[in-house]
Motif scaffolding. Structure first.
Motif, PDB file in Angstrom:
ATOM      1  N   THR A  66       2.090  -5.063  27.234  1.00  0.00           N
ATOM      2  CA  THR A  66       1.080  -5.249  26.104  1.00  0.00           C
ATOM      3  C   THR A  66      -0.097  -4.571  26.368  1.00  0.00           C
ATOM      4  OG1 THR A  66       0.203  -7.086  27.599  1.00  0.00           O
ATOM      5  CG2 THR A  66       2.160  -7.431  26.000  1.00  0.00           C
ATOM      6  N   GLU A  67      -0.610  -4.185  24.975  1.00  0.00           N
ATOM      7  CA  GLU A  67      -1.742  -3.603  24.920  1.00  0.00           C
ATOM      8  C   GLU A  67      -2.703  -4.882  24.029  1.00  0.00           C
ATOM      9  OE1 GLU A  67      -1.931   0.950  24.371  1.00  0.00           O
ATOM     10  OE2 GLU A  67      -0.322   0.173  23.540  1.00  0.00           O
ATOM     11  N   LYS A  68      -3.852  -5.198  24.383  1.00  0.00           N
ATOM     12  CA  LYS A  68      -4.603  -6.347  23.995  1.00  0.00           C
ATOM     13  C   LYS A  68      -4.812  -6.233  22.495  1.00  0.00           C
ATOM     14  CE  LYS A  68      -8.961  -6.898  24.453  1.00  0.00           C
ATOM     15  NZ  LYS A  68     -10.495  -6.991  24.754  1.00  0.00           N
ATOM     16  N   CYS A  69      -5.197  -5.234  22.007  1.00  0.00           N
ATOM     17  CA  CYS A  69      -5.481  -5.302  20.280  1.00  0.00           C
ATOM     18  C   CYS A  69      -4.378  -4.443  19.584  1.00  0.00           C
ATOM     19  CB  CYS A  69      -6.769  -4.505  20.030  1.00  0.00           C
ATOM     20  SG  CYS A  69      -8.099  -5.575  20.652  1.00  0.00           S
ATOM     21  N   ARG A  70      -3.129  -3.927  20.507  1.00  0.00           N
ATOM     22  CA  ARG A  70      -2.184  -3.445  19.601  1.00  0.00           C
ATOM     23  C   ARG A  70      -0.774  -4.226  19.532  1.00  0.00           C
ATOM     24  NH1 ARG A  70      -1.468   2.672  21.119  1.00  0.00           N
ATOM     25  NH2 ARG A  70      -0.505   2.755  19.236  1.00  0.00           N
ATOM     26  N   GLY A  71      -0.409  -4.815  20.713  1.00  0.00           N
ATOM     27  CA  GLY A  71       0.602  -5.529  20.630  1.00  0.00           C
ATOM     28  C   GLY A  71       1.631  -5.173  21.961  1.00  0.00           C
ATOM     29  N   GLN A 102     -12.342 -11.498  24.750  1.00  0.00           N
ATOM     30  CA  GLN A 102     -11.445 -11.362  25.647  1.00  0.00           C
ATOM     31  C   GLN A 102     -10.004 -11.438  25.391  1.00  0.00           C
ATOM     32  OE1 GLN A 102     -12.726 -14.104  28.642  1.00  0.00           O
ATOM     33  NE2 GLN A 102     -14.696 -13.123  28.889  1.00  0.00           N
ATOM     34  N   SER A 103      -9.765 -12.044  24.292  1.00  0.00           N
ATOM     35  CA  SER A 103      -8.250 -12.540  23.755  1.00  0.00           C
ATOM     36  C   SER A 103      -7.508 -11.343  23.017  1.00  0.00           C
ATOM     37  CB  SER A 103      -8.355 -13.756  23.249  1.00  0.00           C
ATOM     38  OG  SER A 103      -8.818 -14.596  24.058  1.00  0.00           O
ATOM     39  N   TYR A 123       2.402 -13.892  24.995  1.00  0.00           N
ATOM     40  CA  TYR A 123       1.269 -14.923  24.830  1.00  0.00           C
ATOM     41  C   TYR A 123       0.327 -14.145  24.013  1.00  0.00           C
ATOM     42  CZ  TYR A 123      -2.443 -18.110  26.235  1.00  0.00           C
ATOM     43  OH  TYR A 123      -3.419 -19.219  26.527  1.00  0.00           O
ATOM     44  N   MET A 124      -0.113 -14.850  22.736  1.00  0.00           N
ATOM     45  CA  MET A 124      -1.177 -13.974  21.872  1.00  0.00           C
ATOM     46  C   MET A 124      -1.859 -15.132  21.151  1.00  0.00           C
ATOM     47  SD  MET A 124       1.291 -12.832  18.985  1.00  0.00           S
ATOM     48  CE  MET A 124       1.272 -13.584  17.438  1.00  0.00           C
ATOM     49  N   PRO A 125      -2.999 -14.826  20.655  1.00  0.00           N
ATOM     50  CA  PRO A 125      -3.599 -15.575  19.517  1.00  0.00           C
ATOM     51  C   PRO A 125      -2.957 -15.467  18.378  1.00  0.00           C
ATOM     52  CG  PRO A 125      -5.182 -13.854  19.840  1.00  0.00           C
ATOM     53  CD  PRO A 125      -3.765 -13.866  20.794  1.00  0.00           C
ATOM     54  N   SER A 126      -3.020 -16.763  17.544  1.00  0.00           N
ATOM     55  CA  SER A 126      -2.465 -16.713  15.879  1.00  0.00           C
ATOM     56  C   SER A 126      -3.117 -17.372  15.016  1.00  0.00           C
ATOM     57  CB  SER A 126      -0.859 -17.535  16.133  1.00  0.00           C
ATOM     58  OG  SER A 126      -0.398 -17.619  14.819  1.00  0.00           O
ATOM     59  N   LYS A 127      -3.249 -16.873  13.946  1.00  0.00           N
ATOM     60  CA  LYS A 127      -4.084 -17.340  12.773  1.00  0.00           C
ATOM     61  C   LYS A 127      -3.019 -18.203  11.758  1.00  0.00           C
ATOM     62  CE  LYS A 127      -5.525 -13.198  11.394  1.00  0.00           C
ATOM     63  NZ  LYS A 127      -6.196 -12.183  10.737  1.00  0.00           N
ATOM     64  N   LEU A 128      -1.931 -18.484  12.133  1.00  0.00           N
ATOM     65  CA  LEU A 128      -1.027 -19.365  11.459  1.00  0.00           C
ATOM     66  C   LEU A 128      -1.417 -20.673  11.103  1.00  0.00           C
ATOM     67  CD1 LEU A 128       2.651 -18.335  12.763  1.00  0.00           C
ATOM     68  CD2 LEU A 128       1.647 -17.657  10.459  1.00  0.00           C
TER      69      LEU A 128
END
Length: 409
Positions: A66-71, A102-103, A123-128
Motif C-alpha cells: 500500500t501507498e498512503k495516498c495512492r492505494g 497521517q491517514s 485498512y483505509m478511511p472512507s467517505k461513504l
C-alpha cells in the motif's frame, strides 16, 4: 562482515504477565562471541514509491503493498508493478477513499486460505458515511494480479479524526496495521485514539483498540470483551498501535505502540486485556480538547502514563519500554528461520523518528532481556517490517523504498 552486538540485560525478571515501567531499566553489558550472529545483506527491492505503508506476500510470491495516498498495488513475480485499488490509475478506483494527515491506505493482509478464495484485506478511511470512518475492506484478486473485485466492507465503524484540535490535524492516530494470527486464523486490526481522551477506555467504540474478527468482520469466538463492550474488541486502552506481531512458538500476539513523547511500548497481549492508556482528564484537571495525552491527566501534574497501573492494576504489563522516551515505534515482526541464527525468535521493532531497527530478545515469559540495534542500515523512518520468501526481512521506509534484508551463516 560479522556483526558485533551490545546486549541490554534486564535488572529483574518479573512474572509472566510482563514488566512494569519501574522494572524495565536495563544495564549495559558486552557480548564478545559474535560467531552465532547472522551476516546481513541489504538490497533495495523497490524504490520511487509514494509513502509505502504496508506489505504482504501471497503464497506464490507476489508482493502486495500500500501507498498512503495512492492505494493498493502488486509487484508480480515477473517484477512488473500493477495498481489494483485506490485513486485514479488503479484498476478499480475507490471513489470514497481519501488520505488526510497521517491517514490513508494503511494495512494490507492476505487471507490464510488465499489459494482457494483469493481474498486480501486493506485498512483505509472512507467517505461513504458521515462522518468519515476508517474501514477494513475485503477484496478478491484475480489470478493474473491485474484487477480486484467483490469489494466487501467488513468493518465500517472505526473512528476517524475528522477535524483539527489542539493536539494535531485531521487524520491523526488511526492505527491501521492488520494481520492474521498464524495459530487462530483470525484477523487482528489495530486502531488509534484520534486524540480523543474518551476513546481508549470506551468499550462501545472501536478507537484505541485491537480488534479480532473473522474474514466476514464478525467477532472472533473467545474474545473476552468486558461486559457491555463491542464483542469485536480483543484488547482496549491503546494509544496508536501500528505494530502487531505473533510469537513463532506460542502464537501469542504482541503490540508495538507509539508513545506520547515517552515510553514507546512492546506488550504481550491477552484477550480482554486493558493496555492502560486513559488520556481523559481526571476530576479537577483541564486539558485542551479533553485530551491529556501529551501533558498530565492528574492533579499532581505527573505525566499521563502509557500504562496506568495505579488506575488499572490489572492492565497488561509491557515487556519493554523505550527508556522513558518515544521515538515513533511503528512496525514489528518476529524473526523466524534458521538463517537468523542467534536472532531466530527475536522481535524486530522499527522506529519512525528513531530511524532504526532494534532486535529484542525475549525470555519464555515474554519479557525483554536484551536489545541491540541492527547495524549497517541507513537511518530512515521505518514503516513496515515483514518476513517474506526465503526468510528475508522486507522493510518499507517513508523515503519511498522497500528493502530486502537477508541473513546468512
Amino acid at each position: 562482515m560479522i556483526l558485533s552486538i551490545a546486549v541490554l540485560m534486564a535488572v529483574a525478571l518479573p512474572a509472566a504477565d510482563g514488566l512494569c515501567d519501574s522494572e524495565a531499566r536495563p544495564l549495559l553489558q558486552s557480548q564478545s562471541k559474535p560467531e552465532e550472529e547472522p551476516r546481513l545483506t541489504r538490497t533495495v527491492f523497490l524504490s520511487g514509491l509514494s509513502d509505502p505503508w504496508d506489505l504482504a506476500f501471497t503464497p506464490d510470491g507476489a508482493l502486495l503493498f500500500t501507498e498512503k495516498c495512492r492505494g493498493l498495488s502488486v509487484r508480480r513475480t515477473d517484477g512488473s508493478i500493477h495498481r489494483l485499488f485506490g485513486t485514479k490509475g488503479s484498476s478499480v478506483v475507490a471513489g470514497d477513499f481519501f488520505c488526510r494527515g497521517q491517514s490513508g491506505m494503511h494495512g494490507v493482509a492476505v487471507d490464510p486460505d488465499f489459494v482457494r478464495n483469493r481474498f486480501v484485506y486493506v485498512y483505509m478511511p472512507s467517505k461513504l458515511g458521515s462522518p468519515a470512518t476508517n474501514r477494513v475492506i475485503r477484496l478478491t484478486v484475480d489470478r493474473g494480479y491485474s484487477k480486484v473485485s467483490n469489494r466487501r466492507d467488513i468493518v465500517t465503524d472505526i473512528p476517524f479524526k475528522n477535524s483539527f484540535n489542539r493536539w494535531g490535524g485531521a487524520g491523526a492516530h488511526s492505527g491501521g496495521r492488520i494481520r492474521f494470527g498464524p495459530s487462530d486464523g483470525f484477523l487482528y486490526v489495530t486502531t488509534g485514539d484520534n486524540h480523543n481522551g474518551l476513546l481508549p477506555q470506551d468499550l462501545k467504540r472501536l478507537g484505541g483498540k485491537i480488534l479480532r474478527i473473522d474474514r466476514n468482520g464478525a467477532a472472533a469466538p473467545g474474545n473476552k470483551t468486558p461486559s457491555g463492550g463491542d464483542p469485536r474488541i480483543f484488547t482496549y486502552g491503546h494509544r496508536n498501535v501500528q505494530g502487531i506481531a505473533f510469537h513463532p512458538g506460542t502464537g501469542r500476539p504482541y503490540s508495538c505502540e507509539h508513545g506520547p513523547g515517552r515510553d514507546d511500548e512492546v506488550t504481550p497481549l491477552f484477550s480482554g486485556g486493558n493496555g492502560g492508556w486513559d488520556p481523559k482528564p481526571e476530576p479537577g484537571v483541564d486539558c485542551a480538547s479533553n485530551y491529556c495525552g501529551y501533558v498530565s491527566n492528574k492533579r499532581d501534574g505527573t505525566p499521563t502514563p502509557m500504562t496506568d497501573i495505579g488506575k488499572f492494576p490489572d492492565a497488561m504489563r509491557p515487556s519493554w519500554n523505550n527508556n522513558g522516551i518515544s521515538e515513533g515505534m511503528s512496525p514489528c515482526v518476529f524473526l523466524s528461520g534458521a538463517k537468523w541464527k542467534a536472532w531466530e525468535g527475536r522481535l524486530a521493532v522499527g522506529f519512525l523518528r528513531g530511524q532504526r531497527i532494534d532486535i529484542l530478545k525475549l525470555n519464555q515469559a515474554g519479557v525483554t532481556t536484551g536489545i541491540l540495534k541492527m547495524p549497517d542500515i541507513p537511518s530512515e523512518r521505518i514503516r513496515t517490517l515483514v518476513l517474506g520468501p526465503e526468510q528475508a526481512l522486507f522493510v518499507s521506509t517513508d523515503d519511498g523504498e522497500i528493502w530486502r534484508i537477508t541473513a546468512s551463516p
